[in-house]
Motif scaffolding. Structure first.
Motif, PDB file in Angstrom:
ATOM      1  N   LYS A 150       0.792  -1.244  -0.030  1.00 54.40           N
ATOM      2  CA  LYS A 150      -0.144   0.138   0.282  1.00 54.40           C
ATOM      3  C   LYS A 150       0.979   1.141  -0.037  1.00 54.40           C
ATOM      4  CE  LYS A 150      -3.827  -2.190   2.528  1.00 54.40           C
ATOM      5  NZ  LYS A 150      -4.346  -2.585   3.642  1.00 54.40           N
ATOM      6  N   ILE A 151       1.955   1.136   0.803  1.00 54.22           N
ATOM      7  CA  ILE A 151       2.812   2.294   0.881  1.00 54.22           C
ATOM      8  C   ILE A 151       3.550   2.506  -0.519  1.00 54.22           C
ATOM      9  CG2 ILE A 151       4.919   3.244   1.650  1.00 54.22           C
ATOM     10  CD1 ILE A 151       4.350   1.729   4.379  1.00 54.22           C
ATOM     11  N   LEU A 152       3.943   1.579  -0.994  1.00 53.49           N
ATOM     12  CA  LEU A 152       4.712   1.719  -2.337  1.00 53.49           C
ATOM     13  C   LEU A 152       3.600   2.263  -3.454  1.00 53.49           C
ATOM     14  CD1 LEU A 152       6.469  -1.840  -2.547  1.00 53.49           C
ATOM     15  CD2 LEU A 152       7.624   0.438  -2.490  1.00 53.49           C
ATOM     16  N   THR A 153       2.301   1.601  -3.740  1.00 50.35           N
ATOM     17  CA  THR A 153       1.365   2.018  -4.443  1.00 50.35           C
ATOM     18  C   THR A 153       1.067   3.540  -4.478  1.00 50.35           C
ATOM     19  OG1 THR A 153       0.533  -0.318  -4.826  1.00 50.35           O
ATOM     20  CG2 THR A 153      -0.770   1.301  -5.517  1.00 50.35           C
ATOM     21  N   ASN A 154       0.760   3.812  -2.999  1.00 46.97           N
ATOM     22  CA  ASN A 154       0.419   5.135  -2.843  1.00 46.97           C
ATOM     23  C   ASN A 154       1.713   6.228  -3.538  1.00 46.97           C
ATOM     24  OD1 ASN A 154      -2.058   4.569  -1.774  1.00 46.97           O
ATOM     25  ND2 ASN A 154      -1.179   4.808   0.306  1.00 46.97           N
ATOM     26  N   ASP A 171      13.641 -13.332   0.280  1.00 45.28           N
ATOM     27  CA  ASP A 171      14.452 -13.364  -0.917  1.00 45.28           C
ATOM     28  C   ASP A 171      14.136 -12.162  -1.764  1.00 45.28           C
ATOM     29  OD1 ASP A 171      14.925 -16.096  -0.125  1.00 45.28           O
ATOM     30  OD2 ASP A 171      13.610 -16.924  -1.651  1.00 45.28           O
ATOM     31  N   ARG A 172      15.397 -11.897  -2.448  1.00 42.78           N
ATOM     32  CA  ARG A 172      15.298 -10.827  -3.162  1.00 42.78           C
ATOM     33  C   ARG A 172      14.397 -10.728  -4.325  1.00 42.78           C
ATOM     34  NH1 ARG A 172      19.751  -9.593  -7.328  1.00 42.78           N
ATOM     35  NH2 ARG A 172      19.540 -11.493  -8.794  1.00 42.78           N
ATOM     36  N   ASP A 173      14.179 -11.863  -4.925  1.00 41.48           N
ATOM     37  CA  ASP A 173      13.209 -11.765  -6.281  1.00 41.48           C
ATOM     38  C   ASP A 173      11.870 -11.637  -5.832  1.00 41.48           C
ATOM     39  OD1 ASP A 173      13.371 -14.351  -4.936  1.00 41.48           O
ATOM     40  OD2 ASP A 173      12.749 -15.344  -6.844  1.00 41.48           O
ATOM     41  N   ASN A 174      11.573 -11.944  -4.661  1.00 41.01           N
ATOM     42  CA  ASN A 174      10.060 -11.773  -3.995  1.00 41.01           C
ATOM     43  C   ASN A 174      10.087 -10.156  -3.740  1.00 41.01           C
ATOM     44  OD1 ASN A 174       9.358 -14.340  -4.504  1.00 41.01           O
ATOM     45  ND2 ASN A 174       9.994 -14.921  -2.366  1.00 41.01           N
ATOM     46  N   LEU A 175      11.058  -9.752  -3.133  1.00 36.35           N
ATOM     47  CA  LEU A 175      11.099  -8.123  -2.818  1.00 36.35           C
ATOM     48  C   LEU A 175      10.838  -7.354  -4.200  1.00 36.35           C
ATOM     49  CD1 LEU A 175      13.908  -8.074  -0.312  1.00 36.35           C
ATOM     50  CD2 LEU A 175      11.537  -7.615   0.244  1.00 36.35           C
ATOM     51  N   GLU A 176      11.666  -7.612  -5.046  1.00 36.40           N
ATOM     52  CA  GLU A 176      11.633  -7.121  -6.369  1.00 36.40           C
ATOM     53  C   GLU A 176      10.192  -7.090  -7.160  1.00 36.40           C
ATOM     54  OE1 GLU A 176      13.832  -7.309 -10.785  1.00 36.40           O
ATOM     55  OE2 GLU A 176      13.339  -8.929  -9.665  1.00 36.40           O
ATOM     56  N   LEU A 231       7.992  -4.004  -8.297  1.00 36.86           N
ATOM     57  CA  LEU A 231       7.302  -4.011  -9.872  1.00 36.86           C
ATOM     58  C   LEU A 231       6.002  -3.943  -9.898  1.00 36.86           C
ATOM     59  CD1 LEU A 231      10.077  -6.035 -11.743  1.00 36.86           C
ATOM     60  CD2 LEU A 231      10.069  -3.563 -11.279  1.00 36.86           C
ATOM     61  N   ASP A 232       5.276  -4.853  -9.398  1.00 34.39           N
ATOM     62  CA  ASP A 232       3.924  -4.848  -9.357  1.00 34.39           C
ATOM     63  C   ASP A 232       3.280  -3.582  -8.891  1.00 34.39           C
ATOM     64  OD1 ASP A 232       3.957  -7.454 -10.351  1.00 34.39           O
ATOM     65  OD2 ASP A 232       3.142  -8.584  -8.373  1.00 34.39           O
ATOM     66  N   CYS A 233       3.719  -3.121  -7.728  1.00 33.78           N
ATOM     67  CA  CYS A 233       3.265  -1.943  -7.369  1.00 33.78           C
ATOM     68  C   CYS A 233       3.494  -0.757  -8.184  1.00 33.78           C
ATOM     69  CB  CYS A 233       3.717  -1.494  -5.790  1.00 33.78           C
ATOM     70  SG  CYS A 233       3.134  -2.542  -4.760  1.00 33.78           S
ATOM     71  N   CYS A 281       6.682  -6.036 -17.846  1.00 34.40           N
ATOM     72  CA  CYS A 281       7.586  -6.757 -18.817  1.00 34.40           C
ATOM     73  C   CYS A 281       8.489  -5.744 -19.358  1.00 34.40           C
ATOM     74  CB  CYS A 281       6.867  -7.414 -19.670  1.00 34.40           C
ATOM     75  SG  CYS A 281       5.371  -6.140 -20.623  1.00 34.40           S
ATOM     76  N   ILE A 282       8.230  -4.426 -19.370  1.00 36.84           N
ATOM     77  CA  ILE A 282       9.289  -3.673 -19.931  1.00 36.84           C
ATOM     78  C   ILE A 282      10.473  -3.310 -19.159  1.00 36.84           C
ATOM     79  CG2 ILE A 282       7.431  -2.219 -21.147  1.00 36.84           C
ATOM     80  CD1 ILE A 282       7.901   0.045 -18.989  1.00 36.84           C
ATOM     81  N   VAL A 283      10.549  -4.161 -18.068  1.00 40.93           N
ATOM     82  CA  VAL A 283      11.906  -3.976 -17.433  1.00 40.93           C
ATOM     83  C   VAL A 283      12.760  -4.776 -17.840  1.00 40.93           C
ATOM     84  CG1 VAL A 283      13.038  -4.175 -14.930  1.00 40.93           C
ATOM     85  CG2 VAL A 283      10.995  -3.342 -15.198  1.00 40.93           C
ATOM     86  N   CYS A 284      13.985  -4.330 -18.570  1.00 36.86           N
ATOM     87  CA  CYS A 284      14.843  -5.451 -19.354  1.00 36.86           C
ATOM     88  C   CYS A 284      16.073  -5.865 -18.831  1.00 36.86           C
ATOM     89  CB  CYS A 284      14.886  -4.835 -21.006  1.00 36.86           C
ATOM     90  SG  CYS A 284      13.818  -4.718 -21.560  1.00 36.86           S
ATOM     91  N   THR A 285      16.415  -4.837 -17.816  1.00 39.72           N
ATOM     92  CA  THR A 285      17.692  -5.165 -17.018  1.00 39.72           C
ATOM     93  C   THR A 285      17.836  -4.519 -15.705  1.00 39.72           C
ATOM     94  OG1 THR A 285      20.093  -5.253 -17.166  1.00 39.72           O
ATOM     95  CG2 THR A 285      19.056  -3.439 -18.179  1.00 39.72           C
TER      96      THR A 285
END
Length: 135
Positions: free
Chosen positions: A31-35, A86-91, A95-97, A108-112
């Motif tokens: 919620k903090i991230l999305t806001n 894990d870092r992938d779950n944090l990422e 990205l979803d937010c 999906c536009i995040v390439c690197t």
């Protein structure tokens, strides 16, 4: 674009089955991230690089006791956070937010990019840098 969001980073929760339907639990961190992302004027719909640094809060056991309780113990880890989450779950949560907050057309536009987990010496949270890529 560069931004810092203060808080305690939490991973993306896995979908759950309630007995009748699937749902994805939301955390206060999401919620903090999305806001935060909803308030930004930046919007990306092309290839980008996203560098993310997570600063995780230190537990009390990393510090000395008594009048020296603000000093790190000699055996406390100095920089890298090697515990869960894990870092992938944090990422994934970030990205979803970013997508839900409207600054990314889709994640999906995040390439690197790079992802780091470090111990916070001051404020815990996430530092994000976004770079446009030449296609």
């Amino acid at each position: 674009m560069k931004t810092f969001i203060e808080g305690i980073p939490k991973p993306k929760q896995r979908p759950r089955w309630s007995g009748k339907f699937m749902y994805s639990p939301k955390t206060e961190w999401e919620k903090i991230l999305t806001n935060h992302f909803e308030e930004l004027d930046d919007h990306f719909n092309y290839a980008i690089q996203v560098d993310i640094k997570f600063f995780m809060p230190r537990p009390k056991k990393h510090y000395r006791t008594g009048k020296f309780s603000d000093i790190l113990r000699d055996d406390a880890p100095k920089t890298w956070h090697t515990n869960k989450p894990d870092r992938d779950n944090l990422e994934k949560a970030v990205l979803d937010c970013m997508t839900k907050g409207g600054i990314l057309k889709d994640d999906c536009i995040v390439c690197t990019g790079t992802i780091e987990k470090k111990w916070a010496n001051d404020k815990s949270g996430v530092y994000i840098e976004i770079w446009g890529l030449v296609t």
